[in-house]
Write a protein that holds these residues in place. Structure first.
Motif, PDB file in Angstrom:
ATOM      1  N   ASN A 768      94.306 -96.262   1.668  1.00  0.00           N
ATOM      2  CA  ASN A 768      92.940 -96.578   2.377  1.00  0.00           C
ATOM      3  C   ASN A 768      93.099 -96.051   3.894  1.00  0.00           C
ATOM      4  OD1 ASN A 768      90.515 -97.645   0.931  1.00  0.00           O
ATOM      5  ND2 ASN A 768      92.137 -98.746   0.348  1.00  0.00           N
ATOM      6  N   LYS A 769      92.593 -94.947   4.402  1.00  0.00           N
ATOM      7  CA  LYS A 769      92.590 -94.848   5.662  1.00  0.00           C
ATOM      8  C   LYS A 769      91.174 -94.701   6.205  1.00  0.00           C
ATOM      9  CE  LYS A 769      93.993 -90.056   5.100  1.00  0.00           C
ATOM     10  NZ  LYS A 769      94.969 -89.027   5.268  1.00  0.00           N
ATOM     11  N   GLY A 770      91.306 -95.114   7.543  1.00  0.00           N
ATOM     12  CA  GLY A 770      89.912 -94.926   7.998  1.00  0.00           C
ATOM     13  C   GLY A 770      90.130 -95.321   9.821  1.00  0.00           C
ATOM     14  N   PHE A 771      88.630 -94.995  10.131  1.00  0.00           N
ATOM     15  CA  PHE A 771      88.373 -95.458  11.644  1.00  0.00           C
ATOM     16  C   PHE A 771      87.198 -96.594  11.695  1.00  0.00           C
ATOM     17  CE2 PHE A 771      89.915 -91.109  12.230  1.00  0.00           C
ATOM     18  CZ  PHE A 771      90.488 -91.157  13.594  1.00  0.00           C
ATOM     19  N   GLU A 772      87.523 -97.147  12.727  1.00  0.00           N
ATOM     20  CA  GLU A 772      86.508 -98.301  12.884  1.00  0.00           C
ATOM     21  C   GLU A 772      86.208 -98.170  14.437  1.00  0.00           C
ATOM     22  OE1 GLU A 772      88.622-101.683  11.529  1.00  0.00           O
ATOM     23  OE2 GLU A 772      88.151-101.355   9.614  1.00  0.00           O
ATOM     24  N   LEU A 773      84.913 -98.294  14.774  1.00  0.00           N
ATOM     25  CA  LEU A 773      84.414 -98.254  16.054  1.00  0.00           C
ATOM     26  C   LEU A 773      83.664 -99.191  16.160  1.00  0.00           C
ATOM     27  CD1 LEU A 773      83.627 -94.341  16.692  1.00  0.00           C
ATOM     28  CD2 LEU A 773      85.850 -95.648  17.406  1.00  0.00           C
ATOM     29  N   THR A 774      83.941-100.066  17.500  1.00  0.00           N
ATOM     30  CA  THR A 774      82.824-101.091  17.608  1.00  0.00           C
ATOM     31  C   THR A 774      82.299-100.860  19.238  1.00  0.00           C
ATOM     32  OG1 THR A 774      84.357-102.628  16.733  1.00  0.00           O
ATOM     33  CG2 THR A 774      82.367-103.615  17.715  1.00  0.00           C
ATOM     34  N   PHE A 775      81.162-100.715  19.518  1.00  0.00           N
ATOM     35  CA  PHE A 775      80.584-100.566  21.018  1.00  0.00           C
ATOM     36  C   PHE A 775      79.667-101.735  21.362  1.00  0.00           C
ATOM     37  CE2 PHE A 775      76.972 -99.378  23.232  1.00  0.00           C
ATOM     38  CZ  PHE A 775      77.589 -98.528  24.361  1.00  0.00           C
ATOM     39  N   ASN A 776      79.812-102.220  22.435  1.00  0.00           N
ATOM     40  CA  ASN A 776      79.397-103.055  23.078  1.00  0.00           C
ATOM     41  C   ASN A 776      78.834-102.672  24.565  1.00  0.00           C
ATOM     42  OD1 ASN A 776      79.148-105.860  22.299  1.00  0.00           O
ATOM     43  ND2 ASN A 776      80.840-105.439  21.673  1.00  0.00           N
ATOM     44  N   GLY A 777      77.362-102.833  24.794  1.00  0.00           N
ATOM     45  CA  GLY A 777      76.911-102.222  26.036  1.00  0.00           C
ATOM     46  C   GLY A 777      76.067-103.167  26.532  1.00  0.00           C
ATOM     47  N   TRP A 793      80.524 -98.814  13.512  1.00  0.00           N
ATOM     48  CA  TRP A 793      80.683 -97.832  12.653  1.00  0.00           C
ATOM     49  C   TRP A 793      82.192 -97.668  11.912  1.00  0.00           C
ATOM     50  CZ3 TRP A 793      83.789 -93.207  12.186  1.00  0.00           C
ATOM     51  CH2 TRP A 793      83.027 -92.205  11.403  1.00  0.00           C
ATOM     52  N   SER A 794      82.031 -97.471  10.622  1.00  0.00           N
ATOM     53  CA  SER A 794      83.427 -97.190  10.078  1.00  0.00           C
ATOM     54  C   SER A 794      83.377 -96.193   9.074  1.00  0.00           C
ATOM     55  CB  SER A 794      83.820 -98.568   9.407  1.00  0.00           C
ATOM     56  OG  SER A 794      82.808 -99.493   9.408  1.00  0.00           O
ATOM     57  N   ALA A 795      84.337 -95.683   8.760  1.00  0.00           N
ATOM     58  CA  ALA A 795      84.679 -94.654   7.588  1.00  0.00           C
ATOM     59  C   ALA A 795      85.877 -95.304   7.067  1.00  0.00           C
ATOM     60  CB  ALA A 795      84.689 -93.207   8.099  1.00  0.00           C
ATOM     61  N   ASN A 796      85.888 -94.991   5.731  1.00  0.00           N
ATOM     62  CA  ASN A 796      87.315 -95.300   4.987  1.00  0.00           C
ATOM     63  C   ASN A 796      87.367 -94.214   3.996  1.00  0.00           C
ATOM     64  OD1 ASN A 796      89.293 -97.194   4.252  1.00  0.00           O
ATOM     65  ND2 ASN A 796      88.061 -97.150   2.292  1.00  0.00           N
ATOM     66  N   ASN A 880      80.513 -90.613  -6.960  1.00  0.00           N
ATOM     67  CA  ASN A 880      81.764 -91.487  -6.519  1.00  0.00           C
ATOM     68  C   ASN A 880      81.002 -92.785  -6.070  1.00  0.00           C
ATOM     69  OD1 ASN A 880      83.613 -92.646  -4.626  1.00  0.00           O
ATOM     70  ND2 ASN A 880      85.045 -91.021  -5.935  1.00  0.00           N
ATOM     71  N   ILE A 881      81.866 -93.678  -6.272  1.00  0.00           N
ATOM     72  CA  ILE A 881      81.031 -95.052  -5.713  1.00  0.00           C
ATOM     73  C   ILE A 881      81.460 -95.573  -4.353  1.00  0.00           C
ATOM     74  CG2 ILE A 881      81.101 -95.936  -8.420  1.00  0.00           C
ATOM     75  CD1 ILE A 881      83.595 -97.646  -7.290  1.00  0.00           C
ATOM     76  N   SER A 882      82.272 -94.708  -3.715  1.00  0.00           N
ATOM     77  CA  SER A 882      82.852 -95.265  -2.348  1.00  0.00           C
ATOM     78  C   SER A 882      81.799 -94.504  -1.329  1.00  0.00           C
ATOM     79  CB  SER A 882      84.250 -94.626  -2.154  1.00  0.00           C
ATOM     80  OG  SER A 882      85.041 -95.140  -3.092  1.00  0.00           O
ATOM     81  N   PRO A 883      81.204 -95.074  -0.206  1.00  0.00           N
ATOM     82  CA  PRO A 883      80.409 -94.657   0.796  1.00  0.00           C
ATOM     83  C   PRO A 883      81.340 -93.992   1.690  1.00  0.00           C
ATOM     84  CG  PRO A 883      80.659 -97.045   1.087  1.00  0.00           C
ATOM     85  CD  PRO A 883      81.342 -96.656  -0.444  1.00  0.00           C
ATOM     86  N   ASP A 884      80.842 -92.996   2.325  1.00  0.00           N
ATOM     87  CA  ASP A 884      81.401 -92.112   3.178  1.00  0.00           C
ATOM     88  C   ASP A 884      81.804 -92.934   4.669  1.00  0.00           C
ATOM     89  OD1 ASP A 884      81.560 -90.105   1.573  1.00  0.00           O
ATOM     90  OD2 ASP A 884      79.828 -89.178   2.095  1.00  0.00           O
ATOM     91  N   TRP A 885      80.599 -93.530   5.040  1.00  0.00           N
ATOM     92  CA  TRP A 885      80.589 -94.458   6.386  1.00  0.00           C
ATOM     93  C   TRP A 885      79.369 -95.178   6.285  1.00  0.00           C
ATOM     94  CZ3 TRP A 885      76.127 -93.181   9.221  1.00  0.00           C
ATOM     95  CH2 TRP A 885      76.015 -91.507   9.091  1.00  0.00           C
ATOM     96  N   PHE A 886      79.630 -96.373   7.063  1.00  0.00           N
ATOM     97  CA  PHE A 886      78.627 -97.220   7.205  1.00  0.00           C
ATOM     98  C   PHE A 886      78.641 -97.677   8.633  1.00  0.00           C
ATOM     99  CE2 PHE A 886      81.945 -99.186   4.903  1.00  0.00           C
ATOM    100  CZ  PHE A 886      82.252-100.177   5.545  1.00  0.00           C
ATOM    101  N   GLY A 887      77.688 -98.561   9.088  1.00  0.00           N
ATOM    102  CA  GLY A 887      77.634 -99.289  10.215  1.00  0.00           C
ATOM    103  C   GLY A 887      76.350-100.070  10.596  1.00  0.00           C
ATOM    104  N   GLY A 888      76.220-100.399  11.658  1.00  0.00           N
ATOM    105  CA  GLY A 888      75.052-101.275  12.265  1.00  0.00           C
ATOM    106  C   GLY A 888      74.866-101.123  13.518  1.00  0.00           C
ATOM    107  N   VAL A 889      73.601-101.267  14.264  1.00  0.00           N
ATOM    108  CA  VAL A 889      73.249-101.354  15.425  1.00  0.00           C
ATOM    109  C   VAL A 889      72.477-102.561  15.695  1.00  0.00           C
ATOM    110  CG1 VAL A 889      72.213-100.123  17.558  1.00  0.00           C
ATOM    111  CG2 VAL A 889      73.418 -98.737  15.570  1.00  0.00           C
ATOM    112  N   ALA A 890      72.937-103.330  16.785  1.00  0.00           N
ATOM    113  CA  ALA A 890      71.999-104.546  16.936  1.00  0.00           C
ATOM    114  C   ALA A 890      71.599-104.512  18.410  1.00  0.00           C
ATOM    115  CB  ALA A 890      72.806-105.995  16.672  1.00  0.00           C
TER     116      ALA A 890
END
Lengths: 1086, 566
Positions: A768-777, A793-796, A880-890
């Motif tokens: 499993n390799k991936g990126f995870e980004l977290t943003f706060n503003g 946002w993350s992609a695995n 394929n069952i695996s999502p490409d990326w996912f995330g959320g914005v609050a």
């Protein structure tokens, strides 16, 4: 050898005991710089020691400190941590400034250690308890949805008690659990889940949902092996650390709060039904007995006559018992018949908590009561939770504490799921007559049909009245659970501390599934009763050193731990009853069959860690753990794994000038985690079937026992950067990780001609390799107004690097109806496999040895000269069952006492096989089966009258080698694709042309969803309530799952699955629709 | 609460702490081996109980499972499906499991039983011979349906150094080995062998009963490779005629070996009574007849038109047993009407209430036995054998004995009466008097005609008698080309037009991955096609199984839909 060296050096550290000097008392008050209000619960500690306390409700603290103590560290979540040099005064009044982006945030890490985030060399993300309670989910895990990078949560359905699946950084194992370890206050707890496949079963949820969100102070997610290494084997898939509220966080003296949350639910999305044709076949229908006595009245499909008001005898027509004739009644649509089956669900939770903190003790008692009624009639849940948390300072050095939650959950009925008649929705949304009046079924389910002798229903060959099913064929559950721990800590000196803890999670559960006499499938009645008991016991002891030497801060830990697991189950099955509705063995009309089973395992561990900080800008963590597992062969049962991580705060390094970059940290880490086998995997055994005429019937296992099993291993690397800009108004955390799980203990398929289906071995390398980004503003912040954005946002990428030898794939699970999920070497994990239709472009996929593995199709469908699909000659990749990326914005807004927030989350990619769609089309119930074609005619009209379905495809055929040959409409080979102009009878198309081709109902499960909206107001000092002691009241209007903004899935919310188990990902089979909930939350603080 | 100073006991505390830590650290793993012993399941059990499983498992599989009720019973055109008719149109679901489960279930059980029963310390000749016979039955089933299958290297999973990629043996070598094994079993079963126990659900551990079974099975196996020495002319739909030529004996010694068995009844006893039949009766819950279990919840199976027409044409009393009258004929009262459903025919023309369901004694009785090998089959085999030998008197004698054995087995005793029964309303007020002699004089039954017609009579009666033994019946249809009707019309709605009837079952797709090289070699040498599921032999007899030396006609005109429906 390496490990011994490490232990020895740690012991040496510990050996340097220094006697504490004289002590003196200091005290003070902590207030907020913003409004001057006292801040309760602030941690006040002597730097470099374990001495510390927290402020009371009035912001006051008092602390014994050594005479030579130099610095006081004052920290609180959401505030900037302060360091105060101690001088001769004994009173210190401290003003704390809000830390807009949590630069000095403290997080809970492995072993429950609270650490400053900046000192960590790996990523940890947390969620405060507040975020879970306002807009509640019946299953706490669902509340985390969209808030955490790298964490994928899938809820199974809108059914009562339905499970939620949580996977961190992709699936890492080929078999077994891919879900994280849950730890509550240092005690690993059970998160057993129902693994319901596509065919049938009841989803009893996942057991972590027992924890009352109101008792949660915070959740910290340790995503990688790096963060979790100290938890050992079971932390292979990460750890979710839950810290519950204690008495510490409230006032000295008494504190009381009452919280009431009510959420009303309706289905978010229902299938898109047609309302033009009713039950029947070939345009005909006439009801006589509902099981073949009339014209197609046994058929549960909607290929019958048009719903034009013509007169047809129907199941609910007046019946003349003398002539045995049913009157013909108007044949009309009931468009709302599925929607009206659902009721408004209500989930109500009331929590009362009482806390008290005094100098020598703290105490918190909470009592919660949940009452839930489901959207499905006659489904419910009641839960009562009592939680007690207490701490006592025996001496100034010795503290004892304990916590316990007693949780009783009862369900009178949880409707079954999947492809079974016990799952009502399987019928009404898939095999149903569109003319059926659901209100009639509701009013008459307790009556007996004069012809069939069974409950009044629209059909008697496959189904019972849905109301009969939910009222009479129930699945009930009672679970009584105790989660608790006792702990002791002793400070030898101001920098050396010992802690010991013993904790337990135990529950007993009774599940009783009853099937009433005279049900279609259970004419004689039946029931199964499952009694089970599980207990996991954990004890550990830690020695902690926390000291500063010059520029070095050192935190060292040496510990040992023991986990012991016991499981017992007994079940009783009775297949026929003497009298109705009494489900006991004494009422059995045939001998009861029984089963019993037990499982025990144990894990022993030692571990050590050293965290070193240099001048507050360079941090090094080293950990080591050795486990001994009872489930592995004696010679291989010990395994060691280390981890190392480095954090470098660039902006704090000497000589750095930060400029617009207010903070920057780089981090890197490497870790290994070992894992063990299931109990009793080492020897083959015989299992017994029922006695046949008194003779024992025994057969050998289908799995070849392993010869030389080794522990499996995960190797994990992680790099990251935490950046903050513009005076901390904007922050960005980025993490890259790469994890490989090797030597997996799996059952690989072997040629069944060996006599065995599978063989247990060590094999595989899943990456499993991936990126995870977290943003706060914080775009806007004024005295009264604040707008806060958090996003992740993350992609695995989940790759199957290696399987076993030259094995090309492993079947992860056989989905259903022709779709299988594979791990194929060299490809992404979770390949969906099955028959496709032939399409104009063929791509040959080669395996690792360069041989042709399969042919993949893309482009327009190829149809034969009759306009019909051509099935692929062989199974192929169909998704394929695996999502490409996912995330959320609050987005959160606060204006004075008013707050408003909303959360949107999204997922891109990942496919799902919709059995709902596939059979719904087959049964002629979905709108598409009565659509209007390009000639303006209904597709159900005969082809020669302008009806029929025209596929947007090209003509072609297969040659003798199974390869596509494009043709013209006459069937002659051509090079230029010829657009299909042939129409197919709708019934033929959706039945026979769909059959055996799962790819026609595989859809992208991506979505964008408005997950949560909260509008709240806090009322302070309300005149009439103030007199009875009310400090403030918070009132919130909340909504969850409000709007499916975008999706590509027909009929079903793409988040709907089947259960929290491993073997149902990538499918939906007429789930109870997910709930759209709206509610209110009221919290009163006394 | 006061603060207790512990300065002076600090030393001790340190000491105790160290002691505790050292004690806990890695010290308590001694009980691990004991803890990991499975408390639920035994690692060893007596062989006879494993044998019981092998019996139950295989009878259910062969005569009561999906292969029977939803696939081969249909392909033999004895049964049909009235709904979900894909298999009826030669589109079976994935068959991997049905191939695998023989090896992983009954055959693996028998491997362990044979191991145990032949171990010197626990030698048990009766059980050993019975296990060998039962294993031969299963391998014979497998090779007749698939052709070359793993045999010599199969089931070596537990054997140290055993292969995990068994070779596919040629069908020829398997046949010869099976006969050798039956000979071995026959030799083991001497009169001094002791009864091996009630775990033998078929014969209560009686060695002599197994001896008859082994030799009767030998006849079945040998007869299959002894050739079909007749040519036969089919009257095809559309008016044309197709003549098929005689099929050569695949194994030249087969007839001699059969002769040897039949000539030495003392050394080679075979079935002589219906009491000798290999059949398993079900005691009721938790073991109900599996066909009952399948039909209990849903009504997908009916009786094939081919079978009903055969019986109706001959005024055959077994129609009342095999089928239920159509509901319409019940409403009208009077004589029961039996309508079969044309295999593969779409829903359209066949209205549900106009189709005869399986007889209540077949499909709706939880105690009904399932049959594996019966006297009628053994009689018909002998009839065919004597026809080949040119001894028509003996052929006729066994032909008529076969008919009688079958009538008796299905309860149509000479001089008795039978009544139709229905699932819904029980017995009708209609009885039919059974008269064996009259039946034998029916023009379509009575012994006569040319050689081809005599073979045809034997083989069509054999097919009719084997009702519910779909795998065997379909194999005989492939071998003999009878019943002729099956080859006169193309199956309406077949998924594979112009290819005729399947000649074998599809090889396992899992084997194509897990035992790739061996399967590939087997498919290549048998010319198994990679298209059309590998079911057909479009190129003469090339892709047919080894013993299938006759090419059956490939009709192109489809069956006139429901022409003779009432």
């Amino acid at each position: 050898m390496k490990k011994i060296t490490l232990f020895v050096s740690l012991f040496l550290f510990i050996g340097i005991f220094v006697a504490p000097g004289q002590m003196r008392q200091i005290s003070g008050t902590v207030t907020s710089s913003e409004d001057g209000a006292p801040i309760p619960g602030v941690s006040v500690a002597v730097k470099g020691t374990t001495l510390g306390t927290v402020t009371n409700m009035n912001g006051k603290f008092a602390l014994q400190v050594p005479e030579d103590a130099g610095t006081l560290v004052v920290s609180f979540v959401g505030m900037k941590t302060l360091e105060i040099t101690l001088g001769s005064p004994t009173i210190y009044n401290v003003k704390m400034e809000p830390d807009v982006l949590g630069i000095d945030e403290v997080v809970v890490t492995a072993l429950g250690q609270t650490r400053e985030k900046k000192g960590l060399g790996y990523s940890v993300q947390d969620v405060s308890g507040e975020e879970l309670v306002v807009a509640r989910e019946p299953n706490m895990v669902n509340s985390l949805q969209g808030r955490l990078s790298g964490v994928q949560i899938t809820h199974s359905s809108g059914n009562v008690s339905s499970g939620a699946r949580i996977v961190i950084r992709g699936m890492s194992t080929l078999s077994g659990n891919n879900q994280p370890l849950f730890v509550v206050d240092g005690v690993p707890v059970l998160n057993d889940y129902s693994s319901v496949g596509a065919y049938s079963g009841t989803d009893y949820g996942n057991t972590i949902m027992d924890v009352n969100p109101s008792d949660i102070a915070g959740i910290s997610v340790l995503k990688g092996a790096n963060a979790a290494a100290l938890y050992g084997s079971r932390a292979l898939n990460g750890v979710v650390l839950i810290t519950t509220k204690t008495g510490i966080s409230s006032s000295k003296g008494l504190g009381i709060s009452v919280e009431n949350n009510m959420m009303w639910s309706k289905p978010l999305k229902l299938p898109d039904f047609q309302d033009q044709y009713g039950q029947g076949y070939l345009g005909e229908f006439e009801y006589v007995d509902g099981k073949g006595g009339g014209t197609w009245d046994h058929m549960v499909e909607s290929w019958g006559p048009p719903l034009d008001g013509r007169l047809i005898p129907q199941f609910d027509s007046p019946y003349d018992p003398v002539t045995k004739v049913r009157e013909a009644t108007p044949w009309v649509a009931h468009p709302g018949n599925v929607k009206n089956f659902f009721e408004t669900g209500l989930n109500r939770i009331t929590t009362l908590s009482v806390t008290r903190m005094e100098d020598d003790y703290t105490f918190r008692l909470s009592v919660a009561n949940q009452g839930q009624t489901g959207m499905v009639p006659n489904t419910d849940q009641r839960r009562n939770t009592v939680t007690l948390h207490a701490g006592l300072n025996v001496t100034s050095r010795c503290k004892v504490g304990g916590a316990g939650s007693f949780i009783v959950t009862k369900n009178d009925n949880i409707m079954s799921s999947g492809y079974t008649s016990a799952s009502v929705f399987q019928s009404v949304s898939q095999w149903f007559g569109r003319q059926v009046d659901i209100e009639y079924l509701k009013e008459h389910w307790q009556e007996t049909d004069p012809v069939s002798g069974r409950n009044v229903n629209w059909n008697h060959s496959h189904y019972d009245n849905p109301y009969w099913t939910v009222h009479k064929n129930t699945n009930s559950r009672t679970r009584e659970r105790l989660i608790g721990n006792v702990n002791l800590s002793y400070d030898f000196t101001d920098w050396l501390k010992m802690q010991a803890m013993a904790g337990m999670d135990a529950y007993s559960q009774q599940i009783k599934e009853v099937r009433a006499k005279n049900s279609r499938e259970w004419m004689d009645g039946a029931f199964t009763n499952y009694e089970s008991f599980r207990r996991e016991f954990t004890a550990n002891a830690l020695l902690t050193l926390d000291k500063t030497w010059g520029d070095f801060d050192v935190l060292g830990t040496l510990g040992t731990e023991m986990n012991h697991y016991d499981y017992r189950t007994d079940n009783t099955y009775v297949s026929s009853l003497i009298i109705p509705d009494l489900y006991s063995v004494s009422n059995a009309a045939s001998p009861a069959t029984t089963g019993m089973s037990e499982v025990h395992w144990e894990l022993q561990s030692v571990f050590a860690s050293v965290n070193m900080g240099f001048k507050e800008f360079l941090y090094l963590d080293l950990t080591a753990r050795n486990d001994w597992s009872s489930t592995l062969p004696l010679e291989n049962n010990s395994y060691f794994y280390p981890s190392a991580s480095l954090g470098f705060v660039v902006t704090e390094a000497p000589g750095m000038d930060s400029g617009i970059l207010s903070y920057a940290k780089l981090r890197a880490s490497y870790a290994q985690v070992g894992g063990t086998a299931n109990a009793y995997a080492l020897h083959g055994t015989f299992s017994a079937a029922d006695l046949f005429s008194g003779q024992p019937v025994l057969t050998y296992t289908n799995t070849l026992a392993p010869m030389d099993l080794k522990p499996h291993q995960k190797k994990s690397m992680e790099f990251g950067a935490d950046l903050k800009f513009l005076n901390n108004r904007v922050s960005l955390d980025a993490t890259y990780y790469k994890e490989n799980t090797i030597n997996q203990i799996i059952n690989i398929a072997v040629s069944n001609t060996t006599g065995f289906g599978t063989k247990t071995i060590n094999a595989g390398n899943i990456q499993n390799k991936g990126f995870e980004l977290t943003f706060n503003g914080i775009p806007v912040q004024t005295k009264n107004f604040r707008w806060h954005i958090t996003a992740n946002w993350s992609a695995n990428r989940n790759l199957v690097n290696e399987l076993y030898g030259d094995m090309e794939y492993i079947t992860l699970y056989s989905g259903s109806w022709g779709m299988t999920v594979l791990a194929r070497q060299g490809e992404e994990y979770g390949q969906m496999w099955g028959y496709d239709i032939v399409r104009e472009h063929e791509e040959v996929v080669y395996d690792s040895k360069g041989e042709e593995a399969y042919i993949k199709y893309s482009g327009k469908p190829v149809v034969n000269k009759d306009g019909r699909f051509i099935r692929s000659p062989y199974p192929t990749e169909i998704g394929n069952i695996s999502p490409d990326w996912f995330g959320g914005v609050a987005n959160g807004f606060r204006y004075k006492n008013l707050n408003f927030s909303f959360l949107i989350d999204f997922r891109w990619g990942g496919d799902q096989y919709s059995i709902t769609d596939w059979f719904g089309n087959y049964a002629g119930i979905m709108a598409i089966t009565a659509a209007t074609n390009d000639k303006g005619k209904n597709v159900r009209d005969p082809v020669d009258e302008g009806g029929g379905v025209k596929v947007d495809g090209v003509y072609g055929k297969l040659d003798g080698d199974g390869r596509v040959v494009l043709t013209d409409e006459e069937g002659y080979a051509t090079h230029i694709p010829v657009q299909n102009e042939s129409y197919v009878e709708a019934n033929l198309f959706y039945e026979y042309d769909y059959w055996g081709k799962p790819s026609l109902s595989i859809f992208d499960a991506g979505f964008v969803k408005l997950r949560e909206v909260i509008l709240g107001y806090t009322f302070n000092d309300i005149p009439c309530l103030r007199d009875i002691g009310v400090k403030n009241v918070n009132l919130s209007l909340v909504g969850r799952n409000l709007w499916l903004i975008h999706d590509n899935m027909p009929h079903v919310d793409p988040e709907n699955g089947i259960s929290a188990g491993n073997s149902s990902v990538g499918m939906n089979s007429t789930p109870v629709p997910s709930a759209r909930s709206i509610g209110v939350n009221v919290k009163i603080n006394f | 609460m006061g603060i207790i100073e512990m300065q002076n006991c600090k030393k001790y505390v340190k000491g105790i702490l160290f002691a505790v830590l050292m004690m806990i650290v890695g010290s308590c793993t001694k009980g691990f081996e004991e803890m990991n012993k499975d408390p639920n399941l035994p690692v060893d059990v007596p062989a006879i109980h494993i044998f019981t499983h092998a019996l139950v498992n295989h009878v259910e599989y062969e005569s009561g499972g999906w292969m029977q009720h939803s696939c081969l019973g249909l392909w033999a055109q004895q049964w049909c499906k009235v709904r979900y008719i894909d298999e009826d149109r030669y589109m079976p679901r994935n068959l991997d499991h049905y191939f695998h489960s023989r090896y992983t279930n009954a055959l693996q059980d028998l491997t362990i039983v044979i191991d145990k029963a032949s171990a010197p310390q626990n030698r048990n000749d009766g059980l050993l011979a019975a296990a060998k016979i039962w294993r031969v039955l299963i391998f014979h089933y497998l090779t007749d349906l698939w052709g070359d299958v793993p045999y010599t290297e199969a089931n070596q999973g537990l054997q140290p150094g055993g292969t995990i990629a068994p070779v596919y043996d040629t069908q020829e070598s398997i046949y010869k080995a099976l006969i050798a094994e039956l000979e071995e079993a026959n030799d083991l079963l001497t009169s001094s062998v002791l009864n091996f126990g009630n775990g033998d659900l078929l014969f209560g551990g009686d060695p002599m009963a197994w001896k008859k079974f082994g030799n009767s099975l030998q006849l079945r196996i040998l007869n299959r490779v002894a050739g079909t020495p007749w040519s036969f002319t089919y009257d095809m739909a559309g008016g044309s005629q197709v003549t098929t030529n005689a099929g050569a004996a695949a194994w030249g010694e087969a007839d001699a070996k059969m002769g040897n068995i039949l000539a030495n009844p003392s050394n080679y006893p075979v079935f002589t009574s219906n009491d000798d039949n290999v059949q398993l009766s079900y005691p009721g819950l938790p073991y109900r007849n599996p066909i009952f279990n399948a039909l209990f919840l849903r009504t997908d199976q009916g009786i094939s038109q081919t079978m009903v027409d055969f019986l109706n044409d001959r005024d055959d009393p077994r129609v009342h047993i095999y089928a239920q009258p159509i509901p319409k004929s019940l409403i009208a009262g009077g004589e029961p009407v039996y309508n079969g459903h044309q295999n593969g025919l779409a829903h359209g023309a066949a209205e549900f209430h106009n189709i005869s369901l399986l007889g209540t004694a077949i499909g709706y009785n939880e105690n009904a036995p399932l049959y594996v090998l019966c006297l009628d089959e053994v009689e018909f085999i002998q009839a065919e054998f004597y026809m080949r030998k040119g001894d028509e008197n003996k052929a006729k004698q066994h032909y008529e004995a076969g008919i009688k054995a079958s009538m008796d087995r299905w309860g149509c005793f000479d001089g008795s009466t039978v009544s139709p029964s229905t699932k819904k309303d029980g017995v009708l007020p209609f009885t039919y008097a059974v008269d064996h002699a009259a039946y034998l004089t029916h023009p379509l039954v009575s012994w006569g005609g040319n050689t081809g017609e005599k073979f045809r009579k034997i083989l069509e009666q054999k097919w009719a008698a084997m009702f519910g033994q779909g795998a065997q019946a379909w194999t005989e249809v492939r071998r003999t080309g009878f019943p002729a009707r099956i080859f006169e019309y193309e199956l309406e709605g077949t998924y594979y037009p112009d290819l005729g009837m399947p000649v074998r079952l599809t090889y396992s797709t899992a084997e194509a991955i897990l035992n790739k090289a061996n399967l590939k070699a087997a498919k290549e040498r048998q010319h198994v096609q990679d298209i059309n599921e590998g079911l057909f032999s479009p190129d003469g007899t090339k892709s047919q199984v080894w013993w299938n030396t006759r090419k059956n006609p490939v009709p192109t005109e489809t069956d006139p839909p429901s022409a003779d429906m009432q």
